[in-house]
Write a protein that holds these residues in place. Structure first.
Motif, PDB file in Angstrom:
ATOM      1  N   GLU A   1       1.140  -1.345   0.272  1.00 59.41           N
ATOM      2  CA  GLU A   1      -0.399   0.440   0.003  1.00 59.41           C
ATOM      3  C   GLU A   1       1.045   0.848  -0.597  1.00 59.41           C
ATOM      4  N   ILE A   2       1.688   1.194   0.434  1.00 59.11           N
ATOM      5  CA  ILE A   2       3.105   2.224   0.833  1.00 59.11           C
ATOM      6  C   ILE A   2       3.433   2.524  -0.125  1.00 59.11           C
ATOM      7  N   LEU A   3       4.246   1.191  -1.517  1.00 57.83           N
ATOM      8  CA  LEU A   3       4.445   1.879  -2.493  1.00 57.83           C
ATOM      9  C   LEU A   3       3.479   2.005  -3.882  1.00 57.83           C
ATOM     10  N   GLU A   4       2.122   1.823  -3.675  1.00 57.39           N
ATOM     11  CA  GLU A   4       0.922   1.809  -4.733  1.00 57.39           C
ATOM     12  C   GLU A   4       0.778   3.367  -4.123  1.00 57.39           C
ATOM     13  N   GLU A   5       1.288   4.359  -3.189  1.00 53.26           N
ATOM     14  CA  GLU A   5       0.978   5.630  -3.213  1.00 53.26           C
ATOM     15  C   GLU A   5       2.737   5.729  -3.419  1.00 53.26           C
ATOM     16  N   ILE A   6       3.076   5.680  -3.445  1.00 55.76           N
ATOM     17  CA  ILE A   6       4.795   6.379  -3.867  1.00 55.76           C
ATOM     18  C   ILE A   6       4.621   6.695  -5.133  1.00 55.76           C
ATOM     19  N   ILE A   7       3.976   5.527  -5.925  1.00 58.82           N
ATOM     20  CA  ILE A   7       3.754   5.521  -7.699  1.00 58.82           C
ATOM     21  C   ILE A   7       2.573   6.290  -8.227  1.00 58.82           C
ATOM     22  N   ARG A   8       1.734   6.700  -7.242  1.00 58.10           N
ATOM     23  CA  ARG A   8       0.330   7.355  -7.638  1.00 58.10           C
ATOM     24  C   ARG A   8       1.240   8.972  -7.517  1.00 58.10           C
ATOM     25  N   LEU A   9       2.218   9.325  -6.822  1.00 59.23           N
ATOM     26  CA  LEU A   9       2.415  10.601  -6.135  1.00 59.23           C
ATOM     27  C   LEU A   9       3.827  10.392  -7.786  1.00 59.23           C
ATOM     28  N   GLU A  10       4.571   9.239  -7.843  1.00 57.51           N
ATOM     29  CA  GLU A  10       5.374   9.392  -9.056  1.00 57.51           C
ATOM     30  C   GLU A  10       5.285   8.349 -10.450  1.00 57.51           C
ATOM     31  N   PRO A  11       4.226   8.639 -10.494  1.00 59.08           N
ATOM     32  CA  PRO A  11       4.014   7.538 -11.831  1.00 59.08           C
ATOM     33  C   PRO A  11       5.706   7.957 -13.104  1.00 59.08           C
ATOM     34  N   VAL A  12       5.816   6.612 -13.470  1.00 61.47           N
ATOM     35  CA  VAL A  12       7.544   6.256 -14.169  1.00 61.47           C
ATOM     36  C   VAL A  12       7.222   6.494 -15.351  1.00 61.47           C
ATOM     37  N   VAL A  13       5.982   6.265 -15.961  1.00 64.30           N
ATOM     38  CA  VAL A  13       5.572   6.571 -17.378  1.00 64.30           C
ATOM     39  C   VAL A  13       4.663   8.287 -17.288  1.00 64.30           C
ATOM     40  N   GLY A  14       4.816   9.173 -17.711  1.00 66.71           N
ATOM     41  CA  GLY A  14       4.187  10.438 -17.175  1.00 66.71           C
ATOM     42  C   GLY A  14       3.116  10.692 -18.248  1.00 66.71           C
ATOM     43  N   HIS A  15       3.449  10.387 -19.474  1.00 67.61           N
ATOM     44  CA  HIS A  15       1.551  10.376 -20.590  1.00 67.61           C
ATOM     45  C   HIS A  15       1.609   9.093 -21.520  1.00 67.61           C
ATOM     46  N   LEU A  16       0.260   8.902 -21.520  1.00 64.34           N
ATOM     47  CA  LEU A  16      -0.080   7.781 -22.234  1.00 64.34           C
ATOM     48  C   LEU A  16      -0.785   8.408 -24.031  1.00 64.34           C
ATOM     49  N   PHE A  17      -0.124   8.071 -24.635  1.00 64.54           N
ATOM     50  CA  PHE A  17      -0.653   8.315 -26.246  1.00 64.54           C
ATOM     51  C   PHE A  17      -2.011   7.555 -27.047  1.00 64.54           C
ATOM     52  N   ARG A  18      -3.132   8.024 -27.470  1.00 63.09           N
ATOM     53  CA  ARG A  18      -3.811   7.441 -27.791  1.00 63.09           C
ATOM     54  C   ARG A  18      -4.275   8.080 -29.310  1.00 63.09           C
ATOM     55  N   ARG A  19      -4.884   7.584 -30.323  1.00 61.73           N
ATOM     56  CA  ARG A  19      -5.063   8.193 -31.604  1.00 61.73           C
ATOM     57  C   ARG A  19      -6.359   8.262 -31.799  1.00 61.73           C
ATOM     58  N   ALA A  20      -7.152   8.971 -31.736  1.00 62.53           N
ATOM     59  CA  ALA A  20      -8.531   8.864 -32.451  1.00 62.53           C
ATOM     60  C   ALA A  20      -9.051   8.157 -33.285  1.00 62.53           C
ATOM     61  N   GLN A  21      -9.822   6.645 -33.780  1.00 60.01           N
ATOM     62  CA  GLN A  21      -9.505   6.519 -34.613  1.00 60.01           C
ATOM     63  C   GLN A  21     -11.515   6.923 -35.176  1.00 60.01           C
ATOM     64  N   ASP A  22     -12.188   7.213 -34.379  1.00 55.78           N
ATOM     65  CA  ASP A  22     -13.463   7.954 -34.384  1.00 55.78           C
ATOM     66  C   ASP A  22     -13.689   9.179 -33.345  1.00 55.78           C
ATOM     67  N   ASP A  23     -15.280  10.398 -34.054  1.00 54.84           N
ATOM     68  CA  ASP A  23     -15.430  11.066 -32.847  1.00 54.84           C
ATOM     69  C   ASP A  23     -14.796  10.735 -31.731  1.00 54.84           C
ATOM     70  N   ILE A  24     -14.561  11.355 -30.215  1.00 59.30           N
ATOM     71  CA  ILE A  24     -15.152  11.277 -28.942  1.00 59.30           C
ATOM     72  C   ILE A  24     -15.555  12.217 -28.284  1.00 59.30           C
ATOM     73  N   GLU A  25     -16.639  11.103 -26.883  1.00 58.64           N
ATOM     74  CA  GLU A  25     -17.374  12.485 -26.607  1.00 58.64           C
ATOM     75  C   GLU A  25     -16.338  12.801 -24.992  1.00 58.64           C
ATOM     76  N   ILE A  26     -15.784  13.180 -24.605  1.00 57.94           N
ATOM     77  CA  ILE A  26     -15.793  13.155 -23.034  1.00 57.94           C
ATOM     78  C   ILE A  26     -15.540  13.973 -22.164  1.00 57.94           C
ATOM     79  N   THR A  27     -16.478  13.882 -21.305  1.00 59.73           N
ATOM     80  CA  THR A  27     -16.644  14.603 -20.393  1.00 59.73           C
ATOM     81  C   THR A  27     -16.190  14.979 -18.767  1.00 59.73           C
TER      82      THR A  27
END
Length: 409
Positions: A265-291
């Motif tokens: 649990e302590i390690l989970e909180e550390i990686i929440r605060l310090e995510p190793v990968v800071g960005h995830l990229f996706r390509r929209a293949q169709d129009d997407i609604e985001i709320t």
């Protein structure tokens, strides 16, 4: 308690969803709201993988697309087939004893030497663990570590810039810097492991890929994917978690005294605060609604979506008050995992989460039990290919005296 260490000055923290017109092609949408990010990552069949230069990886040479860059039914099928190697019960029951043995030997050698550079120790340990799970066991860990490190000597990349910010010469250099280590990795690590498993099937990922009819090139790229992912992300997290623990006496004392579930649990909180990968990229293949807070937006087909993980993981609506502090008793909102988006979500959620946390705990609990002190602080760099931090130079010294084995649970 202590706050975030890996901070980029050029990285905005708002708004929740930001449209960034580029003027030279498809636009970028930066998503910083946790809930909006989850909507994107769970938008099945509406987006495809665009991170880790996936869109530049040639697909025609593969009979089956590598799991990192595949989407749709093929990807789902691959994940189902491989899930049994990474399930929580499997990690503890099948690999737990071996991981503990590797951790004990690794820490024992470091303590006997009296001093170590943690990023080097973490590199060899994480490669050793990954090689056991994947099945790359016919070569030395030291040699494989050098070859896997070679993949990351790459020119910088910027997905928002024309040509991804690389000149033609840099793309050529990237190809050379990638293909040469891959060739060496194939000859020294993958090919001997394939031959050994064709002679005798074993219960590991490589044996599964062979039995499923994957070609040699398919197997090679999957080994590269699992090898580099297991090495790079876990290596950096081990260093970051250790840095937090050794510079926060109260947290370290709680961690050392706790049973394994509480330590995780302590390690989970550390990686929440310090995510190793800071960005995830996706390509929209169709129009997407985001709320998101502020309203609903439509991302047009073709645009790039940047999930800003450091921002989603400090979204107060998702993770609670004081989100940029390390709080090991944090209570997140319903359905929000303790790690936030650090292991992604949806179809591309990292299957190695349990393994990464287990092996990190196995090493760090033994390491801290030896009472090391920090004699050199690390420097933080950034890897633009995986959009992650890189910690180098954290040096530890150990008190000399009779070796002791700390409590394990």
């Amino acid at each position: 308690m202590s706050g975030r260490r890996a901070v980029r000055e050029d990285e905005a923290t708002g708004p929740p969803v930001e449209h960034v017109p580029l003027g030279h092609g498809p636009d970028i949408w930066r998503v910083r709201s946790f809930d909006a990010a989850r909507q994107v990552l769970r938008a099945r069949h509406l987006t495809t993988q665009a991170g880790f230069t996936a869109e530049r990886i040639p697909r025609g040479v593969f009979r089956r697309h590598p799991i990192l860059i595949s989407d749709g039914e093929g990807h789902d099928s691959q994940r189902r087939e491989l899930a049994r190697f990474f399930a929580p019960a499997v990690v503890a029951d099948r690999y737990g004893e071996r991981i503990d043995e590797l951790a004990r030997d690794t820490v024992g050698r470091a303590a006997a030497a009296g001093r170590c550079r943690l990023d080097e120790v973490a590199l060899h340990f994480s490669v050793a663990v990954t090689s056991e799970v994947v099945g790359l066991t016919e070569s030395t860990v030291a040699g494989m570590s050098r070859r896997l490190e070679g993949f990351f000597t790459q020119p910088p990349v910027d997905l928002s810039a024309p040509g991804w910010g690389r000149t033609r010469r840099q793309w050529l250099q990237a190809a050379i810097n990638g293909l040469v280590p891959i060739a060496r990795f194939h000859l020294a690590d993958v090919r001997p492991a394939i031959r050994a498993r064709r002679r005798r099937h074993r219960d590991d990922v490589l044996s599964h890929l062979i039995a499923a009819g994957h070609s040699t090139s398919d197997i090679l790229v999957e080994c590269v994917t699992y090898g580099t992912a297991g090495m790079v992300t876990t290596r950096e997290f081990i260093s970051m978690a250790c840095w937090h623990l050794l510079t926060d006496r109260e947290l370290a004392a709680e961690y050392l005294a706790a049973e394994q579930p509480r330590r995780v649990e302590i390690l989970e909180e550390i990686i929440r605060l310090e995510p190793v990968v800071g960005h995830l990229f996706r390509r929209a293949q169709d129009d997407i609604e985001i709320t998101a807070p502020g309203g609903t937006v439509t991302v047009p087909a073709g645009d790039l979506i940047d999930i800003c993980v450091r921002a989603t993981n400090t979204d107060e609506q998702a993770v609670g008050p004081d989100p940029e502090s390390l709080c090991p008793v944090r209570s997140t909102a319903d359905s929000v995992p303790a790690v936030g988006m650090s292991f992604s979500d949806g179809a591309h959620k990292c299957p190695g989460q349990t393994l990464a946390l287990y092996e990190t705990d196995a090493l760090l609990h033994r390491l801290l039990d030896r009472s090391p002190t920090v004699v050199a602080e690390p420097t933080i760099g950034w890897d633009s290919v995986i959009e992650g931090y890189r910690l180098r130079g954290l040096e530890l010294a150990f008190p000399q005296g009779p070796a002791r084995e700390g409590r394990r649970s």
